[in-house]
Design a protein around this motif. Structure first.
Motif, PDB file in Angstrom:
ATOM      1  N   TRP A   1      32.603  57.316  -3.444  1.00 19.55           N
ATOM      2  CA  TRP A   1      33.127  56.150  -4.036  1.00 19.55           C
ATOM      3  C   TRP A   1      34.684  56.199  -4.512  1.00 19.55           C
ATOM      4  CZ3 TRP A   1      32.022  51.411  -4.180  1.00 19.55           C
ATOM      5  CH2 TRP A   1      32.538  50.317  -5.230  1.00 19.55           C
ATOM      6  N   THR A   2      35.066  57.314  -4.744  1.00 12.56           N
ATOM      7  CA  THR A   2      36.268  57.674  -5.305  1.00 12.56           C
ATOM      8  C   THR A   2      37.609  57.589  -4.383  1.00 12.56           C
ATOM      9  OG1 THR A   2      36.277  60.079  -5.462  1.00 12.56           O
ATOM     10  CG2 THR A   2      35.798  58.522  -7.491  1.00 12.56           C
ATOM     11  N   HIS A   3      37.165  57.716  -2.891  1.00 17.18           N
ATOM     12  CA  HIS A   3      38.025  57.346  -2.119  1.00 17.18           C
ATOM     13  C   HIS A   3      38.784  56.183  -1.820  1.00 17.18           C
ATOM     14  CE1 HIS A   3      39.907  58.082   1.799  1.00 17.18           C
ATOM     15  NE2 HIS A   3      39.118  57.502   2.529  1.00 17.18           N
ATOM     16  N   SER A   4      39.831  55.868  -2.120  1.00 17.26           N
ATOM     17  CA  SER A   4      40.443  54.534  -2.385  1.00 17.26           C
ATOM     18  C   SER A   4      41.484  54.096  -1.334  1.00 17.26           C
ATOM     19  CB  SER A   4      41.272  54.401  -3.723  1.00 17.26           C
ATOM     20  OG  SER A   4      40.252  54.861  -4.680  1.00 17.26           O
ATOM     21  N   SER A   5      41.919  55.018  -0.351  1.00 15.96           N
ATOM     22  CA  SER A   5      42.996  54.713   0.464  1.00 15.96           C
ATOM     23  C   SER A   5      42.927  55.273   1.596  1.00 15.96           C
ATOM     24  CB  SER A   5      44.173  54.413  -0.143  1.00 15.96           C
ATOM     25  OG  SER A   5      44.727  55.758  -0.622  1.00 15.96           O
ATOM     26  N   ALA A   6      43.435  54.999   2.800  1.00 14.50           N
ATOM     27  CA  ALA A   6      43.813  55.702   3.871  1.00 14.50           C
ATOM     28  C   ALA A   6      45.113  56.036   4.296  1.00 14.50           C
ATOM     29  CB  ALA A   6      42.894  55.033   5.129  1.00 14.50           C
ATOM     30  N   SER A   7      45.625  57.137   4.487  1.00 15.36           N
ATOM     31  CA  SER A   7      47.039  57.307   4.785  1.00 15.36           C
ATOM     32  C   SER A   7      47.395  56.765   6.051  1.00 15.36           C
ATOM     33  CB  SER A   7      47.150  58.804   4.860  1.00 15.36           C
ATOM     34  OG  SER A   7      48.429  59.164   5.435  1.00 15.36           O
ATOM     35  N   LEU A   8      48.487  56.202   6.139  1.00 15.97           N
ATOM     36  CA  LEU A   8      48.955  55.667   7.652  1.00 15.97           C
ATOM     37  C   LEU A   8      49.901  56.536   8.350  1.00 15.97           C
ATOM     38  CD1 LEU A   8      49.789  51.861   6.507  1.00 15.97           C
ATOM     39  CD2 LEU A   8      47.943  52.642   7.775  1.00 15.97           C
ATOM     40  N   GLY A   9      50.192  57.634   7.447  1.00 15.64           N
ATOM     41  CA  GLY A   9      51.179  58.822   8.189  1.00 15.64           C
ATOM     42  C   GLY A   9      52.534  58.371   8.252  1.00 15.64           C
ATOM     43  N   ARG A  10      52.800  57.152   7.549  1.00 19.21           N
ATOM     44  CA  ARG A  10      54.381  56.636   7.487  1.00 19.21           C
ATOM     45  C   ARG A  10      54.988  56.658   6.080  1.00 19.21           C
ATOM     46  NH1 ARG A  10      55.676  54.950  12.586  1.00 19.21           N
ATOM     47  NH2 ARG A  10      54.001  54.760  14.267  1.00 19.21           N
ATOM     48  N   THR A  11      56.101  56.346   6.154  1.00 16.76           N
ATOM     49  CA  THR A  11      56.801  56.138   4.485  1.00 16.76           C
ATOM     50  C   THR A  11      57.719  54.947   4.805  1.00 16.76           C
ATOM     51  OG1 THR A  11      58.490  57.447   5.459  1.00 16.76           O
ATOM     52  CG2 THR A  11      56.736  58.773   4.407  1.00 16.76           C
ATOM     53  N   THR A  12      58.046  54.660   3.523  1.00 14.40           N
ATOM     54  CA  THR A  12      59.182  53.539   3.298  1.00 14.40           C
ATOM     55  C   THR A  12      60.221  54.097   2.173  1.00 14.40           C
ATOM     56  OG1 THR A  12      57.543  51.802   3.091  1.00 14.40           O
ATOM     57  CG2 THR A  12      59.490  51.112   1.975  1.00 14.40           C
ATOM     58  N   ALA A  13      61.427  53.762   2.663  1.00 15.75           N
ATOM     59  CA  ALA A  13      62.585  54.199   1.890  1.00 15.75           C
ATOM     60  C   ALA A  13      62.826  53.803   0.410  1.00 15.75           C
ATOM     61  CB  ALA A  13      63.867  54.108   2.922  1.00 15.75           C
ATOM     62  N   LEU A  14      62.999  54.800  -0.278  1.00 12.60           N
ATOM     63  CA  LEU A  14      63.270  54.570  -1.744  1.00 12.60           C
ATOM     64  C   LEU A  14      64.941  54.470  -1.763  1.00 12.60           C
ATOM     65  CD1 LEU A  14      60.602  56.572  -3.496  1.00 12.60           C
ATOM     66  CD2 LEU A  14      60.571  53.980  -3.035  1.00 12.60           C
ATOM     67  N   ASP A  15      65.192  53.826  -2.832  1.00 13.48           N
ATOM     68  CA  ASP A  15      66.700  53.505  -3.194  1.00 13.48           C
ATOM     69  C   ASP A  15      67.338  54.768  -3.679  1.00 13.48           C
ATOM     70  OD1 ASP A  15      66.817  50.824  -2.476  1.00 13.48           O
ATOM     71  OD2 ASP A  15      66.113  50.201  -4.539  1.00 13.48           O
ATOM     72  N   GLY A  16      66.355  55.743  -4.423  1.00 10.90           N
ATOM     73  CA  GLY A  16      66.982  57.024  -4.774  1.00 10.90           C
ATOM     74  C   GLY A  16      65.996  57.700  -5.964  1.00 10.90           C
ATOM     75  N   PRO A  17      66.462  58.500  -6.285  1.00  7.68           N
ATOM     76  CA  PRO A  17      65.630  59.272  -7.519  1.00  7.68           C
ATOM     77  C   PRO A  17      65.575  58.510  -8.657  1.00  7.68           C
ATOM     78  CG  PRO A  17      67.929  60.402  -7.206  1.00  7.68           C
ATOM     79  CD  PRO A  17      67.752  59.265  -6.260  1.00  7.68           C
ATOM     80  N   PRO A  18      64.920  58.868  -9.747  1.00  7.40           N
ATOM     81  CA  PRO A  18      64.424  58.195 -10.819  1.00  7.40           C
ATOM     82  C   PRO A  18      65.868  57.802 -11.621  1.00  7.40           C
ATOM     83  CG  PRO A  18      62.748  60.001 -10.944  1.00  7.40           C
ATOM     84  CD  PRO A  18      63.732  60.212  -9.787  1.00  7.40           C
ATOM     85  N   PRO A  19      65.931  56.839 -12.349  1.00  9.50           N
ATOM     86  CA  PRO A  19      67.347  56.674 -13.072  1.00  9.50           C
ATOM     87  C   PRO A  19      67.544  57.618 -13.916  1.00  9.50           C
ATOM     88  CG  PRO A  19      65.732  54.720 -13.191  1.00  9.50           C
ATOM     89  CD  PRO A  19      64.866  55.698 -12.582  1.00  9.50           C
ATOM     90  N   GLY A  20      68.958  57.938 -14.033  1.00 19.24           N
ATOM     91  CA  GLY A  20      69.393  58.898 -14.680  1.00 19.24           C
ATOM     92  C   GLY A  20      69.673  60.259 -13.994  1.00 19.24           C
TER      93      GLY A  20
END
Length: 279
Positions: A54-73
Protein backbone atom coordinates in the motif's frame (compact mmCIF):
# COMPACT_ATOMS: atom_id res chain seq x y z
CA UNK A 1 0.12 -13.76 -14.50
CA UNK A 2 -0.12 -13.20 -10.80
CA UNK A 3 -2.82 -14.61 -8.58
CA UNK A 4 -5.30 -12.31 -6.90
CA UNK A 5 -4.10 -11.69 -3.36
CA UNK A 6 -7.38 -11.06 -1.63
CA UNK A 7 -7.02 -11.30 2.12
CA UNK A 8 -5.91 -9.40 5.19
CA UNK A 9 -2.76 -8.00 3.57
CA UNK A 10 -2.77 -4.47 5.02
CA UNK A 11 -3.94 -2.83 8.25
CA UNK A 12 -5.55 0.04 6.35
CA UNK A 13 -8.22 -2.39 5.08
CA UNK A 14 -9.66 -2.50 8.63
CA UNK A 15 -10.83 -6.09 8.19
CA UNK A 16 -10.51 -6.74 11.90
CA UNK A 17 -13.32 -4.27 12.61
CA UNK A 18 -15.84 -6.03 10.37
CA UNK A 19 -18.52 -8.25 12.00
CA UNK A 20 -17.39 -11.16 9.83
CA UNK A 21 -16.05 -14.37 11.43
CA UNK A 22 -12.99 -16.14 10.04
CA UNK A 23 -14.96 -18.78 8.14
CA UNK A 24 -17.10 -16.19 6.38
CA UNK A 25 -14.04 -14.08 5.51
CA UNK A 26 -12.50 -17.12 3.84
CA UNK A 27 -15.66 -17.69 1.77
CA UNK A 28 -15.74 -14.03 0.71
CA UNK A 29 -12.04 -14.03 -0.24
CA UNK A 30 -12.38 -17.31 -2.13
CA UNK A 31 -15.42 -16.02 -4.02
CA UNK A 32 -13.60 -12.81 -4.97
CA UNK A 33 -10.55 -14.73 -6.19
CA UNK A 34 -12.73 -17.12 -8.21
CA UNK A 35 -14.60 -14.23 -9.83
CA UNK A 36 -11.59 -12.02 -10.53
CA UNK A 37 -9.07 -14.48 -11.93
CA UNK A 38 -10.73 -15.14 -15.32
CA UNK A 39 -11.65 -11.44 -15.74
CA UNK A 40 -8.16 -9.94 -15.36
CA UNK A 41 -7.08 -10.19 -19.01
CA UNK A 42 -4.24 -7.64 -18.76
CA UNK A 43 -2.37 -9.84 -16.29
CA UNK A 44 -2.09 -12.60 -18.88
CA UNK A 45 -0.05 -10.36 -21.17
CA UNK A 46 1.79 -7.69 -19.17
CA UNK A 47 4.90 -8.40 -17.13
CA UNK A 48 4.09 -8.24 -13.43
CA UNK A 49 5.96 -5.87 -11.13
CA UNK A 50 5.09 -6.11 -7.43
CA UNK A 51 3.06 -6.12 -5.38
CA UNK A 52 4.92 -3.35 -3.62
CA UNK A 53 2.31 -2.87 -0.90
CA UNK A 54 0.00 0.00 0.00
CA UNK A 55 2.88 2.42 0.64
CA UNK A 56 4.40 1.85 -2.83
CA UNK A 57 3.49 5.15 -4.47
CA UNK A 58 5.37 5.42 -7.77
CA UNK A 59 7.25 3.57 -10.48
CA UNK A 60 10.65 4.77 -11.64
CA UNK A 61 10.85 5.70 -15.31
CA UNK A 62 14.64 5.49 -15.28
CA UNK A 63 14.85 9.02 -16.67
CA UNK A 64 15.56 12.50 -15.33
CA UNK A 65 14.62 16.14 -15.92
CA UNK A 66 17.24 18.87 -15.80
CA UNK A 67 17.06 21.35 -12.91
CA UNK A 68 18.21 24.97 -13.14
CA UNK A 69 20.89 24.45 -10.51
CA UNK A 70 21.56 23.77 -6.82
CA UNK A 71 19.43 25.30 -4.04
CA UNK A 72 19.38 29.12 -3.84
CA UNK A 73 22.43 30.50 -2.10
CA UNK A 74 24.76 27.74 -3.31
CA UNK A 75 27.20 28.72 -6.04
CA UNK A 76 29.39 25.91 -7.35
CA UNK A 77 30.89 25.90 -10.82
CA UNK A 78 30.24 22.86 -13.00
CA UNK A 79 27.50 21.33 -10.85
CA UNK A 80 24.91 19.30 -12.79
CA UNK A 81 21.50 18.90 -11.15
CA UNK A 82 18.71 16.63 -12.27
CA UNK A 83 15.44 15.28 -10.88
CA UNK A 84 14.35 11.66 -11.17
CA UNK A 85 11.13 11.07 -13.12
CA UNK A 86 8.49 8.72 -11.71
CA UNK A 87 4.97 7.60 -12.62
CA UNK A 88 2.61 7.81 -9.62
CA UNK A 89 0.37 4.84 -8.88
CA UNK A 90 -3.39 5.28 -9.17
CA UNK A 91 -5.77 3.63 -6.73
CA UNK A 92 -9.45 2.73 -6.81
CA UNK A 93 -12.12 1.26 -4.56
CA UNK A 94 -15.23 -0.53 -5.79
CA UNK A 95 -17.81 -0.80 -2.97
CA UNK A 96 -20.09 -3.79 -2.48
CA UNK A 97 -22.31 -5.19 0.23
CA UNK A 98 -22.81 -8.55 1.93
CA UNK A 99 -26.06 -9.50 3.66
CA UNK A 100 -25.45 -10.38 7.30
CA UNK A 101 -27.89 -13.28 6.96
CA UNK A 102 -25.57 -14.80 4.36
CA UNK A 103 -22.67 -14.43 6.78
CA UNK A 104 -24.70 -16.26 9.45
CA UNK A 105 -25.59 -19.02 6.97
CA UNK A 106 -21.94 -19.51 6.05
CA UNK A 107 -21.16 -19.96 9.74
CA UNK A 108 -23.91 -22.59 9.85
CA UNK A 109 -22.20 -24.49 7.04
CA UNK A 110 -24.02 -23.19 3.93
CA UNK A 111 -21.97 -24.22 0.87
CA UNK A 112 -23.71 -21.87 -1.60
CA UNK A 113 -23.51 -18.31 -0.22
CA UNK A 114 -25.09 -15.61 -2.37
CA UNK A 115 -22.52 -12.87 -2.89
CA UNK A 116 -24.10 -11.34 -5.99
CA UNK A 117 -22.92 -7.80 -5.26
CA UNK A 118 -19.36 -9.06 -4.88
CA UNK A 119 -19.63 -10.59 -8.36
CA UNK A 120 -20.70 -7.20 -9.74
CA UNK A 121 -17.82 -5.41 -7.98
CA UNK A 122 -15.31 -7.96 -9.31
CA UNK A 123 -16.47 -7.29 -12.89
CA UNK A 124 -16.13 -3.55 -12.43
CA UNK A 125 -12.69 -3.79 -10.80
CA UNK A 126 -11.40 -6.01 -13.60
CA UNK A 127 -12.77 -3.65 -16.25
CA UNK A 128 -10.96 -0.71 -14.62
CA UNK A 129 -7.61 -2.52 -14.75
CA UNK A 130 -8.16 -3.95 -18.25
CA UNK A 131 -9.31 -0.68 -19.72
CA UNK A 132 -6.42 1.28 -18.22
CA UNK A 133 -3.93 -1.20 -19.67
CA UNK A 134 -5.40 -1.44 -23.17
CA UNK A 135 -7.00 2.00 -23.66
CA UNK A 136 -5.27 4.17 -21.08
CA UNK A 137 -6.28 6.30 -18.11
CA UNK A 138 -5.14 9.83 -19.02
CA UNK A 139 -5.94 11.41 -15.66
CA UNK A 140 -3.71 8.81 -13.98
CA UNK A 141 -0.91 9.30 -16.49
CA UNK A 142 -1.40 5.82 -17.99
CA UNK A 143 -1.08 5.36 -21.75
CA UNK A 144 -2.84 2.24 -23.01
CA UNK A 145 -1.45 -0.35 -25.41
CA UNK A 146 -3.94 0.41 -28.19
CA UNK A 147 -3.58 4.18 -27.73
CA UNK A 148 0.19 4.29 -28.28
CA UNK A 149 0.50 1.68 -31.03
CA UNK A 150 2.20 3.45 -33.98
CA UNK A 151 0.44 1.41 -36.66
CA UNK A 152 -2.81 2.48 -38.36
CA UNK A 153 -5.80 0.94 -36.59
CA UNK A 154 -7.37 -1.87 -38.61
CA UNK A 155 -11.14 -2.37 -38.67
CA UNK A 156 -12.03 -5.81 -37.36
CA UNK A 157 -15.75 -5.72 -38.08
CA UNK A 158 -18.23 -8.49 -37.31
CA UNK A 159 -17.69 -10.83 -40.28
CA UNK A 160 -15.73 -13.66 -38.68
CA UNK A 161 -14.71 -15.09 -42.05
CA UNK A 162 -12.47 -12.03 -42.47
CA UNK A 163 -10.75 -12.46 -39.10
CA UNK A 164 -7.94 -14.84 -40.19
CA UNK A 165 -6.76 -12.44 -42.90
CA UNK A 166 -6.95 -9.40 -40.60
CA UNK A 167 -5.11 -11.12 -37.75
CA UNK A 168 -2.51 -12.56 -40.13
CA UNK A 169 -1.75 -9.09 -41.48
CA UNK A 170 -1.43 -7.70 -37.95
CA UNK A 171 0.99 -10.51 -37.05
CA UNK A 172 2.95 -9.85 -40.23
CA UNK A 173 3.16 -6.14 -39.34
CA UNK A 174 4.67 -6.97 -35.96
CA UNK A 175 7.07 -9.52 -37.39
CA UNK A 176 8.28 -7.15 -40.13
CA UNK A 177 9.04 -4.55 -37.46
CA UNK A 178 11.24 -6.94 -35.53
CA UNK A 179 8.67 -7.90 -32.88
CA UNK A 180 8.93 -11.61 -32.17
CA UNK A 181 6.08 -13.89 -31.12
CA UNK A 182 4.22 -15.74 -29.97
CA UNK A 183 1.32 -13.34 -30.40
CA UNK A 184 -2.04 -13.02 -28.68
CA UNK A 185 -5.41 -11.66 -29.78
CA UNK A 186 -7.01 -9.70 -26.93
CA UNK A 187 -10.67 -9.24 -27.81
CA UNK A 188 -13.90 -7.90 -26.31
CA UNK A 189 -16.41 -10.49 -25.03
CA UNK A 190 -18.79 -10.03 -27.98
CA UNK A 191 -15.99 -10.68 -30.49
CA UNK A 192 -14.73 -13.65 -28.51
CA UNK A 193 -18.20 -15.19 -28.58
CA UNK A 194 -18.39 -14.76 -32.36
CA UNK A 195 -15.07 -16.55 -32.74
CA UNK A 196 -15.89 -19.57 -30.57
CA UNK A 197 -19.27 -19.99 -32.29
CA UNK A 198 -17.85 -19.86 -35.82
CA UNK A 199 -16.58 -22.48 -38.23
CA UNK A 200 -14.94 -21.96 -41.60
CA UNK A 201 -15.53 -23.75 -44.88
CA UNK A 202 -14.90 -27.44 -44.33
CA UNK A 203 -15.98 -27.27 -40.68
CA UNK A 204 -12.62 -26.12 -39.30
CA UNK A 205 -12.99 -24.19 -36.07
CA UNK A 206 -12.16 -20.48 -36.47
CA UNK A 207 -10.76 -20.44 -32.91
CA UNK A 208 -8.16 -23.08 -33.78
CA UNK A 209 -7.26 -21.36 -37.06
CA UNK A 210 -6.59 -18.04 -35.32
CA UNK A 211 -4.47 -19.71 -32.64
CA UNK A 212 -2.31 -21.27 -35.37
CA UNK A 213 -1.81 -17.85 -36.97
CA UNK A 214 -0.93 -16.25 -33.65
CA UNK A 215 1.19 -19.03 -32.24
CA UNK A 216 -0.26 -17.87 -28.92
CA UNK A 217 -3.59 -17.33 -27.21
CA UNK A 218 -6.97 -15.68 -27.73
CA UNK A 219 -7.83 -13.72 -24.60
CA UNK A 220 -11.39 -12.85 -23.53
CA UNK A 221 -11.10 -9.31 -22.17
CA UNK A 222 -13.95 -7.44 -20.44
CA UNK A 223 -13.51 -3.68 -20.73
CA UNK A 224 -11.70 -3.82 -24.08
CA UNK A 225 -13.13 -2.15 -27.19
CA UNK A 226 -12.55 -4.10 -30.37
CA UNK A 227 -9.33 -6.11 -30.16
CA UNK A 228 -5.55 -5.82 -29.99
CA UNK A 229 -2.89 -8.15 -31.38
CA UNK A 230 0.12 -8.10 -29.05
CA UNK A 231 3.43 -9.87 -28.72
CA UNK A 232 3.79 -12.31 -25.85
CA UNK A 233 7.60 -12.36 -25.98
CA UNK A 234 7.78 -10.43 -22.69
CA UNK A 235 9.32 -7.13 -21.61
CA UNK A 236 7.05 -4.88 -23.69
CA UNK A 237 4.33 -4.08 -21.13
CA UNK A 238 4.78 -3.54 -17.38
CA UNK A 239 1.94 -3.69 -14.85
CA UNK A 240 3.31 -2.18 -11.62
CA UNK A 241 1.08 -3.02 -8.65
CA UNK A 242 1.26 -1.61 -5.14
CA UNK A 243 -1.77 -2.97 -3.29
CA UNK A 244 -3.01 -6.01 -5.19
CA UNK A 245 -6.75 -6.49 -5.38
CA UNK A 246 -7.92 -6.92 -1.80
CA UNK A 247 -11.11 -6.63 0.21
CA UNK A 248 -11.48 -3.96 2.88
CA UNK A 249 -14.16 -3.00 5.40
CA UNK A 250 -16.08 0.29 5.33
CA UNK A 251 -19.00 0.09 7.79
CA UNK A 252 -22.07 -1.96 8.70
CA UNK A 253 -25.61 -1.72 9.98
CA UNK A 254 -28.07 -4.26 11.39
CA UNK A 255 -28.64 -5.94 8.02
CA UNK A 256 -25.66 -5.25 5.78
CA UNK A 257 -21.86 -5.15 5.84
CA UNK A 258 -20.32 -2.62 3.46
CA UNK A 259 -17.01 -3.76 1.95
CA UNK A 260 -14.90 -2.78 -1.05
CA UNK A 261 -12.38 -4.13 -3.54
CA UNK A 262 -9.22 -2.03 -3.67
CA UNK A 263 -6.12 -1.88 -5.86
CA UNK A 264 -3.27 0.54 -6.54
CA UNK A 265 -1.32 0.24 -9.79
CA UNK A 266 0.17 1.91 -12.82
CA UNK A 267 1.08 0.65 -16.28
CA UNK A 268 3.82 1.40 -18.80
CA UNK A 269 4.21 0.51 -22.45
CA UNK A 270 7.93 -0.12 -22.91
CA UNK A 271 7.69 -0.96 -26.62
CA UNK A 272 4.76 0.66 -28.48
CA UNK A 273 5.69 -1.28 -31.64
CA UNK A 274 4.62 -4.55 -29.96
CA UNK A 275 0.88 -4.15 -30.57
CA UNK A 276 -1.59 -3.54 -33.40
CA UNK A 277 -5.04 -2.16 -32.53
CA UNK A 278 -8.10 -3.61 -34.27
CA UNK A 279 -11.05 -1.26 -34.01
Amino acid sequence: MTTVTTGNVSDHLLRGLAPIPTTAWKEIDDEARERLTPLLAARRLADWVGPGGWTHSSASLGRTTALDGPPPGVSVEGVVTRQRRVLPLAEFRVPFTVDRREIDDVQRGAADPEFDDLARAARQAAEIENRAVFHGWPEAGIEGIAAVSPYPSVELGTDCQQYPGIVARAVDTLRRNGIEGPYALVIAPSGYTRIVESTEHGGYLLFDHLKRILGGSIVWAPGVDGAVVVSQRGGDFLLDVGQDLSIGYSHHDADTVHLYLEESFTFRVVEPDAAVALS
